[in-house]
Design a protein around this motif. Structure first.
Motif, PDB file in Angstrom:
ATOM      1  N   MET A 229       0.852  -1.187   0.000  1.00  0.00           N
ATOM      2  CA  MET A 229       0.000   0.000   0.000  1.00  0.00           C
ATOM      3  C   MET A 229       0.892   1.243   0.000  1.00  0.00           C
ATOM      4  SD  MET A 229      -2.927   1.135   2.788  1.00  0.00           S
ATOM      5  CE  MET A 229      -3.762  -0.443   2.641  1.00  0.00           C
ATOM      6  N   LEU A 230       0.629   2.138  -0.937  1.00  0.00           N
ATOM      7  CA  LEU A 230       1.318   3.422  -0.957  1.00  0.00           C
ATOM      8  C   LEU A 230       0.584   4.414  -0.064  1.00  0.00           C
ATOM      9  CD1 LEU A 230       2.158   3.925  -4.753  1.00  0.00           C
ATOM     10  CD2 LEU A 230       3.669   3.096  -2.943  1.00  0.00           C
ATOM     11  N   ALA A 231       1.327   5.354   0.486  1.00  0.00           N
ATOM     12  CA  ALA A 231       0.706   6.396   1.310  1.00  0.00           C
ATOM     13  C   ALA A 231       1.488   7.688   1.176  1.00  0.00           C
ATOM     14  CB  ALA A 231       0.644   5.965   2.776  1.00  0.00           C
ATOM     15  N   ASN A 232       0.753   8.787   1.032  1.00  0.00           N
ATOM     16  CA  ASN A 232       1.367  10.116   0.987  1.00  0.00           C
ATOM     17  C   ASN A 232       1.661  10.560   2.428  1.00  0.00           C
ATOM     18  OD1 ASN A 232       1.707  13.009   0.865  1.00  0.00           O
ATOM     19  ND2 ASN A 232       0.818  12.958  -1.172  1.00  0.00           N
ATOM     20  N   TYR A 233       2.898  10.923   2.679  1.00  0.00           N
ATOM     21  CA  TYR A 233       3.310  11.281   4.046  1.00  0.00           C
ATOM     22  C   TYR A 233       3.414  12.788   4.248  1.00  0.00           C
ATOM     23  CZ  TYR A 233       7.828  12.256   1.933  1.00  0.00           C
ATOM     24  OH  TYR A 233       8.825  12.777   1.144  1.00  0.00           O
TER      25      TYR A 233
ATOM     26  N   VAL B 108       9.967   1.580   6.231  1.00  0.00           N
ATOM     27  CA  VAL B 108       9.121   1.563   5.028  1.00  0.00           C
ATOM     28  C   VAL B 108      10.053   1.761   3.829  1.00  0.00           C
ATOM     29  CG1 VAL B 108       7.098   2.446   6.244  1.00  0.00           C
ATOM     30  CG2 VAL B 108       8.661   4.051   5.137  1.00  0.00           C
ATOM     31  N   ILE B 109       9.475   1.795   2.618  1.00  0.00           N
ATOM     32  CA  ILE B 109      10.274   1.926   1.398  1.00  0.00           C
ATOM     33  C   ILE B 109       9.864   3.190   0.645  1.00  0.00           C
ATOM     34  CG2 ILE B 109      10.878   0.860  -0.821  1.00  0.00           C
ATOM     35  CD1 ILE B 109      11.943  -0.730   1.502  1.00  0.00           C
ATOM     36  N   PRO B 110      10.822   4.018   0.222  1.00  0.00           N
ATOM     37  CA  PRO B 110      10.478   5.226  -0.546  1.00  0.00           C
ATOM     38  C   PRO B 110      10.030   4.865  -1.970  1.00  0.00           C
ATOM     39  CG  PRO B 110      12.863   4.982  -0.421  1.00  0.00           C
ATOM     40  CD  PRO B 110      12.279   3.910   0.456  1.00  0.00           C
ATOM     41  N   LEU B 111       9.015   5.553  -2.458  1.00  0.00           N
ATOM     42  CA  LEU B 111       8.482   5.251  -3.787  1.00  0.00           C
ATOM     43  C   LEU B 111       9.508   5.503  -4.882  1.00  0.00           C
ATOM     44  CD1 LEU B 111       6.152   4.442  -5.658  1.00  0.00           C
ATOM     45  CD2 LEU B 111       5.382   6.832  -5.608  1.00  0.00           C
ATOM     46  N   THR B 112      10.381   6.474  -4.709  1.00  0.00           N
ATOM     47  CA  THR B 112      11.327   6.804  -5.767  1.00  0.00           C
ATOM     48  C   THR B 112      12.282   5.655  -6.092  1.00  0.00           C
ATOM     49  OG1 THR B 112      12.762   7.874  -4.133  1.00  0.00           O
ATOM     50  CG2 THR B 112      11.263   9.290  -5.394  1.00  0.00           C
ATOM     51  N   ALA B 113      12.359   4.649  -5.217  1.00  0.00           N
ATOM     52  CA  ALA B 113      13.181   3.475  -5.503  1.00  0.00           C
ATOM     53  C   ALA B 113      12.651   2.705  -6.705  1.00  0.00           C
ATOM     54  CB  ALA B 113      13.219   2.550  -4.282  1.00  0.00           C
ATOM     55  N   PHE B 114      11.412   2.976  -7.096  1.00  0.00           N
ATOM     56  CA  PHE B 114      10.760   2.234  -8.175  1.00  0.00           C
ATOM     57  C   PHE B 114      10.753   2.995  -9.504  1.00  0.00           C
ATOM     58  CE2 PHE B 114       9.175   0.813  -4.105  1.00  0.00           C
ATOM     59  CZ  PHE B 114       9.210  -0.564  -4.212  1.00  0.00           C
TER      60      PHE B 114
ATOM     61  N   PHE C 125       5.478   9.833  -1.607  1.00  0.00           N
ATOM     62  CA  PHE C 125       4.884   8.576  -1.167  1.00  0.00           C
ATOM     63  C   PHE C 125       5.929   7.607  -0.632  1.00  0.00           C
ATOM     64  CE2 PHE C 125       1.942  10.304  -4.244  1.00  0.00           C
ATOM     65  CZ  PHE C 125       0.692  10.025  -3.714  1.00  0.00           C
ATOM     66  N   VAL C 126       5.481   6.754   0.281  1.00  0.00           N
ATOM     67  CA  VAL C 126       6.277   5.617   0.733  1.00  0.00           C
ATOM     68  C   VAL C 126       5.408   4.373   0.628  1.00  0.00           C
ATOM     69  CG1 VAL C 126       7.833   6.884   2.252  1.00  0.00           C
ATOM     70  CG2 VAL C 126       5.627   6.092   3.139  1.00  0.00           C
ATOM     71  N   ARG C 127       6.072   3.206   0.564  1.00  0.00           N
ATOM     72  CA  ARG C 127       5.347   1.944   0.412  1.00  0.00           C
ATOM     73  C   ARG C 127       5.376   1.144   1.705  1.00  0.00           C
ATOM     74  NH1 ARG C 127       7.619  -3.303  -2.649  1.00  0.00           N
ATOM     75  NH2 ARG C 127       8.415  -3.542  -0.523  1.00  0.00           N
ATOM     76  N   PHE C 128       4.210   0.654   2.090  1.00  0.00           N
ATOM     77  CA  PHE C 128       4.054  -0.214   3.256  1.00  0.00           C
ATOM     78  C   PHE C 128       3.706  -1.625   2.791  1.00  0.00           C
ATOM     79  CE2 PHE C 128       3.255   3.986   4.876  1.00  0.00           C
ATOM     80  CZ  PHE C 128       3.673   3.977   6.203  1.00  0.00           C
ATOM     81  N   CYS C 129       4.169  -2.616   3.519  1.00  0.00           N
ATOM     82  CA  CYS C 129       3.731  -4.000   3.319  1.00  0.00           C
ATOM     83  C   CYS C 129       2.792  -4.360   4.463  1.00  0.00           C
ATOM     84  CB  CYS C 129       4.927  -4.957   3.307  1.00  0.00           C
ATOM     85  SG  CYS C 129       4.442  -6.706   3.181  1.00  0.00           S
ATOM     86  N   PHE C 130       1.555  -4.715   4.114  1.00  0.00           N
ATOM     87  CA  PHE C 130       0.578  -5.027   5.170  1.00  0.00           C
ATOM     88  C   PHE C 130       0.426  -6.518   5.424  1.00  0.00           C
ATOM     89  CE2 PHE C 130      -1.765  -4.236   1.169  1.00  0.00           C
ATOM     90  CZ  PHE C 130      -2.400  -5.475   0.986  1.00  0.00           C
ATOM     91  N   PHE C 131       1.107  -7.366   4.633  1.00  0.00           N
ATOM     92  CA  PHE C 131       0.984  -8.805   4.843  1.00  0.00           C
ATOM     93  C   PHE C 131       1.968  -9.229   5.932  1.00  0.00           C
ATOM     94  CE2 PHE C 131       0.802 -13.203   2.599  1.00  0.00           C
ATOM     95  CZ  PHE C 131      -0.115 -13.629   3.534  1.00  0.00           C
ATOM     96  N   LYS C 132       1.670  -8.785   7.147  1.00  0.00           N
ATOM     97  CA  LYS C 132       2.488  -9.059   8.326  1.00  0.00           C
ATOM     98  C   LYS C 132       1.598  -9.635   9.422  1.00  0.00           C
ATOM     99  CE  LYS C 132       6.244  -7.069   6.585  1.00  0.00           C
ATOM    100  NZ  LYS C 132       7.495  -7.801   6.284  1.00  0.00           N
ATOM    101  N   LYS C 133       2.204 -10.304  10.386  1.00  0.00           N
ATOM    102  CA  LYS C 133       1.417 -10.838  11.491  1.00  0.00           C
ATOM    103  C   LYS C 133       0.838  -9.681  12.302  1.00  0.00           C
ATOM    104  CE  LYS C 133       5.619 -11.584  14.240  1.00  0.00           C
ATOM    105  NZ  LYS C 133       6.519 -12.621  14.796  1.00  0.00           N
TER     106      LYS C 133
END
Length: 425
Positions: free
Chosen positions: A345-349, A382-388, A401-409
């Protein structure tokens, strides 16, 4: 005897000597003992019905088919299962002998695809933002990545609002263009390409005689009314598509590093030529265990998919965790983009009321600086969007934007939630 100073340099094709963002930020997260919502792997238990297969294999040291070299292009049992599954999923007969190659993860499948088909100067169209290994691998093969950046409206809230400018894509094609790379479901945006969008890409591929590399590793990570359309299932596309899948993503066992390519014989033959002189064969016990897991899953999936792991449990978990992260982000002041599929999920910070300030003295992009601050000061990775993005100009336009991974416990998500509550303090 006088020694000669060592002054050799690496091969030009290797490029710049720099580590990837995954190496850098993983080290930073570990160094700061941060809650990791950045890297794309589930940190909960792997499915027991999958790991039980490997456990059973290990109990039989006498099985040659489990512990010695297997067929170079894929364990016979795994190839048989993949043949059954993808013949069903593509509605296209997949031949076990000629249409499948098992690889060391999807990374390896991509590497083979580019090196088997790209000559010096060949151009490859990439839809960006895109997973950051595409451009480097294309360059390593001697090719030239051509970026087509998706449009996204200001204030957009849904991944479906990422759209491809197909006129720009077509106008970017030259006599040197050889390939299009698509990633569906899409990382990092969470977009699920519609059938209409994929048909437009198919039309372009047909018109200009292009190979399509379809990275579909998140193929079972879909929920809701919109379903994945596998590119090779489109009319006339199986013959020009190299499809890539991943057991690591499908069964949440990323550390097993097992993937595959599926395609027509004429496309896979050069990949196999590289493979037999590189890896030769992948890990035998993991291939056998994955094959048995597929066999067990098939019994339910093709009859009552909603009762199966891949058709029921997995998408239900993903949508639940996606909604949980979305609520967390909104409360913390982020502006999330709701994904349609995958586990990102991307999110504007930029609207966050935090102590974070971009230093005027650094050349770092804003999202990189924010990511490092979040990890070091708040212990959240988290991961910065510019890496992509491959080009600096495109990076500069996408620093919010930064990227979050939500498939976590749940514990990981809850730990992240606690940090987010205190971001502005």
């Amino acid at each position: 005897m006088m020694s000669t100073p060592f002054n050799r340099i690496p091969a030009e094709r290797v490029g710049e000597d720099s580590s990837s963002i995954w190496v850098d930020l993983s080290a930073l997260a570990s160094e700061n003992n941060a809650v990791n919502l950045g890297q794309g792997f589930p940190d909960g238990p792997a499915p027991k019905f999958v790991t039980d297969q490997l456990k059973n294999v290990s109990k039989h040291p006498d099985l040659t088919c489990a512990h010695q070299y297997t067929s170079g292009f894929g364990h016979p049992k795994l190839v048989k299962e993949l043949c059954k599954w993808y013949s069903y999923l593509y509605q296209q007969q997949v031949d076990a002998k000629t249409n499948i190659l098992v690889t060391v993860g999807a990374y390896h499948a991509l590497y083979y695809s580019f090196h088997a088909w790209i000559n010096e100067g060949d151009e490859v169209i990439i839809i960006e933002p895109a997973f950051d290994c595409y451009a480097p691998q294309i360059k390593l093969a001697g090719g030239v990545p051509v970026s087509i950046v998706m449009n996204f409206p200001d204030g957009g809230t849904d991944a479906s609002q990422f759209t491809v400018d197909f006129e720009k894509m077509e106008s970017s094609i030259t006599e040197k263009t050889k390939m299009i790379v698509i990633n569906n479901p899409h990382n990092p945006t969470g977009k699920l390409f519609s059938r209409m969008e994929l048909l437009k890409i198919a039309d372009i591929a047909q018109k200009y005689d292009l190979i399509v590399v379809a990275d579909e590793v998140y193929e079972f990570h879909c929920w809701g009314v919109h379903k994945l359309v596998r590119f090779a299932s489109l009319p006339g596309m199986f013959t020009r598509t190299i499809s890539i899948g991943s057991a690591g993503k499908i069964f949440s066992i990323t550390g097993w590093k097992l993937g595959w390519t599926i395609g027509p014989q004429h496309l896979l033959a050069p990949l196999k030529s590289i493979h037999q002189n590189c890896t030769y064969a992948c890990s035998t016990p993991t291939q056998l265990a994955v094959a048995m897991a597929f066999e067990m899953e098939w019994a339910t999936f093709h009859v009552k998919p909603h009762k199966s792991y891949l058709g029921g449990y997995l998408p239900e978990e993903l949508v639940k965790k996606s909604k949980k992260l979305q609520k967390m982000l909104v409360k913390a002041g982020f502006a999330p983009i709701l994904p349609q599929a995958g586990y990102f999920m991307l999110a504007n910070y930029t609207r966050l009321n935090t102590a974070f300030k971009t230093s005027e003295e650094t050349e770092e992009l804003d999202d990189y600086a924010f990511t490092k601050w979040l990890c070091t000061e708040k212990k959240l990775a988290v991961i910065p969007l510019t890496a992509f993005f491959a080009n600096n100009e495109d990076k500069m336009r996408n620093t919010s934007f930064v990227r979050f991974c939500f498939f976590k416990k749940d514990k990981t998500l809850n730990d992240g939630k606690k940090i987010m509550k205190n971001l502005s303090k």
